[in-house]
Design an enzyme around this catalytic site. Structure first.
Site, PDB file in Angstrom:
ATOM      1  N   ASP A  55      38.773   0.732  50.680  1.00 50.87           N
ATOM      2  CA  ASP A  55      39.944   0.265  49.940  1.00 50.87           C
ATOM      3  C   ASP A  55      41.218   0.701  50.662  1.00 50.87           C
ATOM      4  O   ASP A  55      42.132  -0.092  50.897  1.00 50.87           O
ATOM      5  CB  ASP A  55      39.892   0.859  48.529  1.00 50.87           C
ATOM      6  CG  ASP A  55      40.929   0.241  47.617  1.00 50.87           C
ATOM      7  OD1 ASP A  55      41.365  -0.890  47.886  1.00 50.87           O
ATOM      8  OD2 ASP A  55      41.303   0.896  46.624  1.00 50.87           O
ATOM      9  N   ASP A  82      40.178   9.610  58.615  1.00 48.09           N
ATOM     10  CA  ASP A  82      41.595   9.920  58.862  1.00 48.09           C
ATOM     11  C   ASP A  82      42.006   9.477  60.270  1.00 48.09           C
ATOM     12  O   ASP A  82      43.036   8.840  60.465  1.00 48.09           O
ATOM     13  CB  ASP A  82      41.896  11.409  58.621  1.00 48.09           C
ATOM     14  CG  ASP A  82      40.845  12.342  59.201  1.00 48.09           C
ATOM     15  OD1 ASP A  82      39.781  11.850  59.642  1.00 48.09           O
ATOM     16  OD2 ASP A  82      41.076  13.556  59.222  1.00 48.09           O
ATOM     17  N   ASP A 121      44.158  -1.768  52.842  1.00 49.69           N
ATOM     18  CA  ASP A 121      45.606  -1.833  52.575  1.00 49.69           C
ATOM     19  C   ASP A 121      46.392  -1.425  53.822  1.00 49.69           C
ATOM     20  O   ASP A 121      47.430  -2.003  54.140  1.00 49.69           O
ATOM     21  CB  ASP A 121      46.002  -0.922  51.401  1.00 49.69           C
ATOM     22  CG  ASP A 121      45.916  -1.634  50.043  1.00 49.69           C
ATOM     23  OD1 ASP A 121      45.044  -2.518  49.901  1.00 49.69           O
ATOM     24  OD2 ASP A 121      46.702  -1.307  49.132  1.00 49.69           O
ATOM     25  N   LYS A 165      33.410  10.541  56.642  1.00 50.41           N
ATOM     26  CA  LYS A 165      34.050  11.854  56.777  1.00 50.41           C
ATOM     27  C   LYS A 165      32.929  12.891  56.722  1.00 50.41           C
ATOM     28  O   LYS A 165      32.978  13.853  55.946  1.00 50.41           O
ATOM     29  CB  LYS A 165      35.073  12.028  55.622  1.00 50.41           C
ATOM     30  CG  LYS A 165      35.931  13.272  55.699  1.00 50.41           C
ATOM     31  CD  LYS A 165      37.051  13.177  56.708  1.00 50.41           C
ATOM     32  CE  LYS A 165      37.843  14.484  56.757  1.00 50.41           C
ATOM     33  NZ  LYS A 165      38.795  14.535  57.869  1.00 50.41           N
ATOM     34  N   TYR A 197      33.768   5.401  42.752  1.00 50.98           N
ATOM     35  CA  TYR A 197      33.959   4.344  41.752  1.00 50.98           C
ATOM     36  C   TYR A 197      32.869   4.305  40.691  1.00 50.98           C
ATOM     37  O   TYR A 197      32.902   3.446  39.816  1.00 50.98           O
ATOM     38  CB  TYR A 197      34.081   2.982  42.452  1.00 50.98           C
ATOM     39  CG  TYR A 197      35.391   2.817  43.173  1.00 50.98           C
ATOM     40  CD1 TYR A 197      35.657   3.547  44.322  1.00 50.98           C
ATOM     41  CD2 TYR A 197      36.371   1.951  42.710  1.00 50.98           C
ATOM     42  CE1 TYR A 197      36.850   3.416  44.998  1.00 50.98           C
ATOM     43  CE2 TYR A 197      37.573   1.807  43.379  1.00 50.98           C
ATOM     44  CZ  TYR A 197      37.806   2.544  44.528  1.00 50.98           C
ATOM     45  OH  TYR A 197      39.004   2.410  45.188  1.00 50.98           O
TER      46      TYR A 197
HETATM   47 MG    MG Z   1      43.204  -1.662  46.962  1.00 44.71          MG
END
Ligand code: MG
Ligand code: NAI
Length: 362
Positions: free
Chosen positions: A258, A234, A262, A195, A145
């Site tokens: 993020d 993962d 979700d 990761k 980001y």
């Molecule tokens: Mg989001």
């Protein structure tokens, strides 16, 4: 359901008034933020006299003015507001010259370094899985980001690159928050998501720094009761779907955090239920986890509960825990009863009907 945020007590001496910056931005952000406002107003005199300051930001604002986040909005937030609520922004998937997401910019400009996203099962929802009771703590200022992308042309055509920044400072402060939060929760379990089998330098630094928090000077065994696990991102998603009950607090770099939140929202049946706060050491901004949902925008059917819960989290963060409890209890009772629900939860009610029902019970 109580969402605690032990980032730092921002409860100050009794305030005479409370100024809340309101940034609905785009799409359903504009439909759910009035619900959050109504819930706060329903608290009446149990919180200081509240002033809502409407502030501009968003993609639509960008299309009209060429800026997505006017300087004035940031100035007012910094100088006049005690806290803020953000709705959602419609960031296009294609590159739009001159546009940059205002929420990503705000998190950095206000140094809101932690995005705290609690996700909990709701009994009423047949779509949801039982046994989910976790918090995703997402580092909020760096990782991919930082948005340093370049495109060049090489031997095989276009080549696009993005810089991924992970710093010790940001990893340490999100790690400290994650340990504090784990310690406050009954299960006291922290999972560090990374990761570092592939990204051994960047994710390696995140992993090592977070894991080293209990050995920092001054910690003195404070986190001895916290059990720590770690997981590759993962397989964390896989296990989240198979056995979500193993997770309590999950801490992750920005992008993984993020995605994980979700995914966790899907487990409880709807993004429309999941709140968050963007928190720093001197400011907090509530924000539902969902986006601007163009597929349902303008229909008065968006679930307002994520935004209302975000308002409660924000209030708790600045020291109004009783008010936050009242809002959260009202939301929980509407959900438990299961009569007034928006379509994402299998109901037929409108956004405004859910808001009325919640505010009636506050
Ligand atoms: Mg989001
Ligand atoms: P989204 O979160 O807006 O929607 C995903 C799905 O969940 C849609 O089917 C939507 O109808 C449903 N949904 C979301 N919130 C809901 C609610 N309150 N009630 C009922 N259903 C709800 O994600 P999507 O579709 O990927 O992105 C749409 C836009 O939102 C994009 O422009 C994206 O950039 C932006 N976005 C903004 C965020 C923010 O402002 N922080 C976060 C995520 C996406």
């Amino acid at each position: 359901m109580v969402f605690r945020v032990p980032i730092r007590s921002m409860a100050t001496a009794a305030r005479q008034s409370l100024k809340i910056g309101m940034l609905p931005a785009d799409g359903i952000g504009r439909e759910v933020l009035p619900g959050a406002k109504a819930a706060i107003l329903a608290l009446g005199s149990s919180i200081p006299k509240t002033e809502f300051i409407d502030l501009l930001a968003g993609f639509e604002y960008f299309t009209k003015t060429g800026t997505a986040l006017p300087d004035e909005t940031v100035e007012i937030l910094k100088n006049e507001c005690d806290c803020a609520l953000f709705g959602a922004v419609s960031s296009p998937s294609r590159k739009v010259t001159g546009y940059s997401s205002p929420i990503v910019a705000l998190r950095k400009k206000m140094d809101l370094y932690a995005n705290i996203r609690p996700v909990k099962s709701v009994s009423v929802n047949p779509e949801g899985k039982p046994g989910v009771d976790l918090v995703v703590i997402r580092e909020n200022t760096e990782c991919l980001y930082v948005k340093q992308e370049t495109q060049t042309v090489g031997e095989h055509g276009k080549e696009a690159r993005a810089t991924r920044l992970i710093t010790e400072r940001a990893s340490r402060r999100i790690g400290e928050l994650a340990f504090k939060m784990a310690l406050e929760r009954p299960r006291k379990h922290l999972t560090v998501i990374h990761k570092s089998n592939v990204l051994s330098i960047t994710d390696g630094l995140f992993r090592e720094t977070v894991r080293a928090v209990p050995t920092l000077p001054g910690v003195d065994g404070k986190y001895d009761d916290v059990t720590v696990a770690e997981q590759l991102v993962d397989s964390a998603v896989y296990r989240l779907f198979r056995e979500p009950e193993i997770y309590d607090v999950m801490v992750a770099p920005n992008l993984y955090g993020d995605i994980l939140s979700d995914a966790a929202a899907a487990l409880v049946g709807s993004l429309g239920l999941v709140p968050s706060v963007n928190a720093g050491d001197s400011f907090v901004m509530g924000e539902p986890v969902h986006g601007s949902a163009p597929d349902i925008a303008g229909q008065n059917i968006a679930n307002p509960l994520a935004a209302i819960r975000s308002a409660a989290m924000m209030l708790r963060h600045i020291g109004y825990g009783d008010g936050a409890n009242r809002i959260e209890r009202a939301v929980d009772s509407v959900l438990r009863e299961g009569k007034i629900l928006t379509p994402d939860l299998g109901g037929k009610s409108k956004t405004s009907e859910v808001v009325d029902e919640v505010t009636k019970r506050i």
